[in-house]
Scaffold this motif. Structure first.
Motif, short mmCIF file in Angstrom:
data_model
loop_
_atom_site.label_atom_id
_atom_site.label_comp_id
_atom_site.label_asym_id
_atom_site.label_seq_id
_atom_site.Cartn_x
_atom_site.Cartn_y
_atom_site.Cartn_z
N ARG A 123 5.91 -5.24 4.01
CA ARG A 123 4.50 -5.62 4.03
C ARG A 123 3.60 -4.39 4.21
O ARG A 123 2.50 -4.33 3.65
CB ARG A 123 4.24 -6.62 5.15
CG ARG A 123 4.96 -7.96 4.97
CD ARG A 123 4.37 -8.76 3.81
NE ARG A 123 4.92 -10.09 3.77
CZ ARG A 123 5.91 -10.49 2.97
NH1 ARG A 123 6.46 -9.62 2.13
NH2 ARG A 123 6.35 -11.73 2.98
N GLU A 124 4.04 -3.43 5.01
CA GLU A 124 3.24 -2.23 5.21
C GLU A 124 3.09 -1.45 3.90
O GLU A 124 2.00 -0.98 3.57
CB GLU A 124 3.87 -1.34 6.28
CG GLU A 124 3.02 -0.12 6.62
CD GLU A 124 3.53 0.64 7.83
OE1 GLU A 124 2.95 1.69 8.14
OE2 GLU A 124 4.50 0.17 8.47
N GLU A 125 4.19 -1.35 3.14
CA GLU A 125 4.14 -0.65 1.85
C GLU A 125 3.30 -1.43 0.85
O GLU A 125 2.58 -0.83 0.04
CB GLU A 125 5.56 -0.41 1.33
CG GLU A 125 6.31 0.64 2.12
CD GLU A 125 7.79 0.69 1.78
OE1 GLU A 125 8.33 1.81 1.65
OE2 GLU A 125 8.41 -0.38 1.65
N MET A 126 3.38 -2.74 0.90
CA MET A 126 2.52 -3.55 0.03
C MET A 126 1.05 -3.31 0.36
O MET A 126 0.21 -3.19 -0.53
CB MET A 126 2.87 -5.04 0.17
CG MET A 126 4.22 -5.42 -0.41
SD MET A 126 4.61 -7.18 -0.14
CE MET A 126 3.44 -7.97 -1.27
N GLY A 127 0.75 -3.23 1.65
CA GLY A 127 -0.61 -2.94 2.06
C GLY A 127 -1.06 -1.57 1.57
O GLY A 127 -2.19 -1.41 1.10
N SER A 128 -0.15 -0.58 1.66
CA SER A 128 -0.46 0.77 1.17
C SER A 128 -0.77 0.75 -0.32
O SER A 128 -1.72 1.39 -0.78
CB SER A 128 0.74 1.70 1.43
OG SER A 128 0.65 2.89 0.68
N TYR A 129 0.02 0.00 -1.08
CA TYR A 129 -0.16 -0.09 -2.53
C TYR A 129 -1.49 -0.78 -2.87
O TYR A 129 -2.17 -0.42 -3.84
CB TYR A 129 1.01 -0.86 -3.12
CG TYR A 129 1.39 -0.51 -4.54
CD1 TYR A 129 0.64 0.38 -5.31
CD2 TYR A 129 2.53 -1.06 -5.12
CE1 TYR A 129 1.01 0.69 -6.60
CE2 TYR A 129 2.90 -0.74 -6.42
CZ TYR A 129 2.14 0.14 -7.15
OH TYR A 129 2.50 0.45 -8.44
N ALA A 130 -1.87 -1.76 -2.04
CA ALA A 130 -3.10 -2.53 -2.32
C ALA A 130 -4.34 -1.90 -1.71
O ALA A 130 -5.46 -2.24 -2.10
CB ALA A 130 -2.94 -3.96 -1.80
N GLY A 131 -4.15 -1.00 -0.74
CA GLY A 131 -5.30 -0.38 -0.09
C GLY A 131 -5.88 -1.21 1.04
O GLY A 131 -7.08 -1.16 1.31
N ILE A 132 -5.02 -1.98 1.71
CA ILE A 132 -5.45 -2.78 2.86
C ILE A 132 -4.44 -2.63 3.98
O ILE A 132 -3.33 -2.12 3.78
CB ILE A 132 -5.61 -4.28 2.50
CG1 ILE A 132 -4.29 -4.85 1.98
CG2 ILE A 132 -6.72 -4.48 1.50
CD1 ILE A 132 -4.34 -6.33 1.66
N ALA A 133 -4.79 -3.08 5.18
CA ALA A 133 -3.90 -3.00 6.33
C ALA A 133 -2.74 -3.98 6.19
O ALA A 133 -2.85 -5.01 5.52
CB ALA A 133 -4.67 -3.29 7.62
N ARG A 134 -1.62 -3.66 6.85
CA ARG A 134 -0.45 -4.54 6.80
C ARG A 134 -0.79 -5.93 7.31
O ARG A 134 -0.36 -6.94 6.74
CB ARG A 134 0.67 -3.93 7.65
CG ARG A 134 1.92 -4.81 7.73
CD ARG A 134 2.96 -4.22 8.67
NE ARG A 134 2.44 -4.11 10.03
CZ ARG A 134 2.38 -5.12 10.89
NH1 ARG A 134 2.77 -6.34 10.53
NH2 ARG A 134 1.91 -4.92 12.12
N GLU A 135 -1.56 -5.99 8.37
CA GLU A 135 -1.91 -7.29 8.94
C GLU A 135 -2.71 -8.14 7.95
O GLU A 135 -2.50 -9.36 7.84
CB GLU A 135 -2.73 -7.11 10.23
CG GLU A 135 -1.97 -6.45 11.37
CD GLU A 135 -1.87 -4.94 11.24
OE1 GLU A 135 -2.49 -4.38 10.30
OE2 GLU A 135 -1.18 -4.32 12.07
N THR A 136 -3.62 -7.49 7.23
CA THR A 136 -4.41 -8.21 6.22
C THR A 136 -3.52 -8.70 5.10
O THR A 136 -3.66 -9.84 4.61
CB THR A 136 -5.52 -7.30 5.66
OG1 THR A 136 -6.33 -6.82 6.73
CG2 THR A 136 -6.40 -8.05 4.66
N MET A 137 -2.57 -7.85 4.66
CA MET A 137 -1.63 -8.25 3.61
C MET A 137 -0.85 -9.49 4.05
O MET A 137 -0.74 -10.48 3.29
CB MET A 137 -0.68 -7.10 3.30
CG MET A 137 0.44 -7.44 2.33
SD MET A 137 -0.15 -7.99 0.70
CE MET A 137 -0.90 -6.46 0.10
N SER A 138 -0.31 -9.46 5.24
CA SER A 138 0.48 -10.60 5.73
C SER A 138 -0.37 -11.86 5.80
O SER A 138 0.07 -12.95 5.42
CB SER A 138 1.07 -10.28 7.10
OG SER A 138 1.97 -9.20 7.03
#
Length: 215
Positions: A168-183
């Motif tokens: 999830r953290e890497e997904m957030g990095s790819y999307a440009g948002i925080a891990r918590e927001t991605m989750s």
């Protein structure tokens, strides 16, 4: 995809050395002099930049048949990004002298390199569009759509199953948002029936067209 096929890889096999990287192992680092062409023979790697504030920005993900470093070699340049294995990955490398000879002797491979460069430009434009999106929803949707080409497989009963090797953290990095927001957004999309979270590393996209229509 315009990655190298088996016959093209065979043509450049002379002078190639191979190495297997474990998940999380560094292949090359930002600032390192580009002296080799890197070809992904199996597995997946992430290409990313370390930003000033210490965060990581994933630029794209490379899979079997993809390659990186061609234009850096042409310019005798340094890498302005890093590469890390996302899973057990076999990489073949070709040094500059052998690479130059391949370029001269095999115009079809030279063309493939330019085709791949075009694909990278398209992906970069997609990344810029995603990062500049005004809402987290749009960023997550854009990421999920992009990930279908890297991790998507047709699912039984319909839809596309993303079998991820990024967290999830890497997904957030790819999307440009925080891990918590991605989750949080993934959970929301699950509740809306757009996707189904299947454990930590699988996401079923029920209807890709409906997802795309959100942005």
């Amino acid at each position: 995809m315009s990655g190298l096929d088996d016959s093209e890889i065979e043509k450049i096999s002379e002078g190639v050395s191979s190495h297997t990287y474990k998940k999380g192992e560094v292949i090359f680092q930002q600032g390192e002099r580009a002296s080799k062409l890197y070809i992904v023979c199996s597995g997946k790697i992430k290409i990313f930049k370390n930003l000033v504030e210490g965060k990581e920005q994933i630029l794209y993900i490379l899979s079997e048949g993809d390659f990186i470093g061609a234009f850096n070699l042409l310019k005798a340049d340094r890498f302005d990004f890093s590469a890390v294995a996302l899973e057990a990955t076999q990489i073949s490398t070709l040094d500059k002298s052998a690479f130059d000879q391949v370029m001269i002797s095999n115009p079809e491979i030279t063309l493939k390199i330019f085709e791949k460069a075009y694909e990278r430009i398209i992906k970069a434009e997609s990344l810029v569009e995603r990062l500049s999106s005004s809402t987290p929803d749009a960023k997550v949707v854009g990421l999920l759509v992009d990930l279908t080409s890297d991790f998507g497989k047709p699912a039984k009963g319909g839809g596309i199953m993303l079998e991820l090797t990024i967290n999830r953290e890497e997904m957030g990095s790819y999307a440009g948002i925080a891990r918590e927001t991605m989750s949080r957004k993934l959970q929301l999309f699950d509740e809306m029936g757009l996707i189904k979270l299947v454990g930590a590393k699988k996401i079923l996209i029920h209807d890709l067209a409906r997802l795309k229509a959100m942005v």
